[in-house]
Design a protein around this motif. Sequence first.
Motif, PDB file in Angstrom:
ATOM      1  N   SER A 109       0.828  -1.202   0.000  1.00  0.00           N
ATOM      2  CA  SER A 109       0.000   0.000   0.000  1.00  0.00           C
ATOM      3  C   SER A 109       0.865   1.256   0.000  1.00  0.00           C
ATOM      4  O   SER A 109       0.576   2.217  -0.727  1.00  0.00           O
ATOM      5  N   GLN A 110       1.928   1.243   0.792  1.00  0.00           N
ATOM      6  CA  GLN A 110       2.811   2.409   0.849  1.00  0.00           C
ATOM      7  C   GLN A 110       3.619   2.551  -0.434  1.00  0.00           C
ATOM      8  O   GLN A 110       3.814   3.662  -0.940  1.00  0.00           O
ATOM      9  N   LYS A 113       1.938   4.264  -3.334  1.00  0.00           N
ATOM     10  CA  LYS A 113       1.795   5.714  -3.234  1.00  0.00           C
ATOM     11  C   LYS A 113       2.970   6.440  -3.877  1.00  0.00           C
ATOM     12  O   LYS A 113       2.889   7.656  -4.117  1.00  0.00           O
ATOM     13  N   GLU A 114       4.062   5.703  -4.116  1.00  0.00           N
ATOM     14  CA  GLU A 114       5.226   6.303  -4.746  1.00  0.00           C
ATOM     15  C   GLU A 114       4.981   6.463  -6.248  1.00  0.00           C
ATOM     16  O   GLU A 114       4.364   5.605  -6.879  1.00  0.00           O
ATOM     17  N   GLU A 115       5.461   7.532  -6.811  1.00  0.00           N
ATOM     18  CA  GLU A 115       5.282   7.779  -8.238  1.00  0.00           C
ATOM     19  C   GLU A 115       6.054   6.755  -9.071  1.00  0.00           C
ATOM     20  O   GLU A 115       7.178   6.395  -8.739  1.00  0.00           O
TER      21      GLU A 115
END
Length: 264
Positions: A109-110, A113-115
Amino acid sequence: MSRRQVSSSARRFVDTGSFPFAGAILNSKSRSSPWLSLALILLGAFLLITYAYGGHGIFGGNKESVSRLGGDFSCTSEVQRTIPILKKAYGDSMRKVLHVGPDTCSVVSQLLKEEETEAWGIEPYDIEDADPSCKSAVRKGIVRVVDIKFPLPYKTKSFSLVIVSDALDYLSPKYLNKTLPELARVAADGLVIYTGSPGQQRAKVAELSKFGRPAKMRSSSWWVRYFVQTSLEENESAIKKFEQAASKNSYKPTCQIFHLKPQL
């Protein structure tokens, strides 16, 4: 003797509900023993503490860092803390990432979130107690529940980077001989391993039935020898970049972190 009047300021507290036990405490001065006031104060303090730590108060918002392993440490939560450092160390190699380990749903999930980062996960253990979003990720195939003692369900070099945490500590050398080469096989650019250090608390006895064996915290020298024996080479370039990024971020690891080159 006439009853003492409650002051207007105290009455405002009671009327607005700002202090839920104020009315009871003030009235008890005239018609109850001091022990009742003390009991109410203690009860109020207990309820406030329970609320704060029960998941709805100011301390209950971030449960992702609590490991299901049941110990006082979690290398999986350390993976989450070091994602910005990994991005600086690996750059474009973070474009397609596989995380292997318990609580992988929170890591995936984290990462998502990164491009420009695709992320998948492998959960080595059961997920009966997982939240709905994690079970949804499993249904979609983003996260898979896989016994890592056997071949992984991915083609060679399926991922640019493979990260594993809180999983290898539970494998005997017999299964490590099979699992580590498999992890390296599906990695195109690198393999990062987070393991516990000797002296860190092991999993609780209640958790041992799930993992099959207690965690064995191996020293750095043991791992280095093992890598040599299994023809896995440490990635000196990635190690240097990671250490430089960690220094700039004032990050001090609590787990052992190894950077390996993929198999040719």
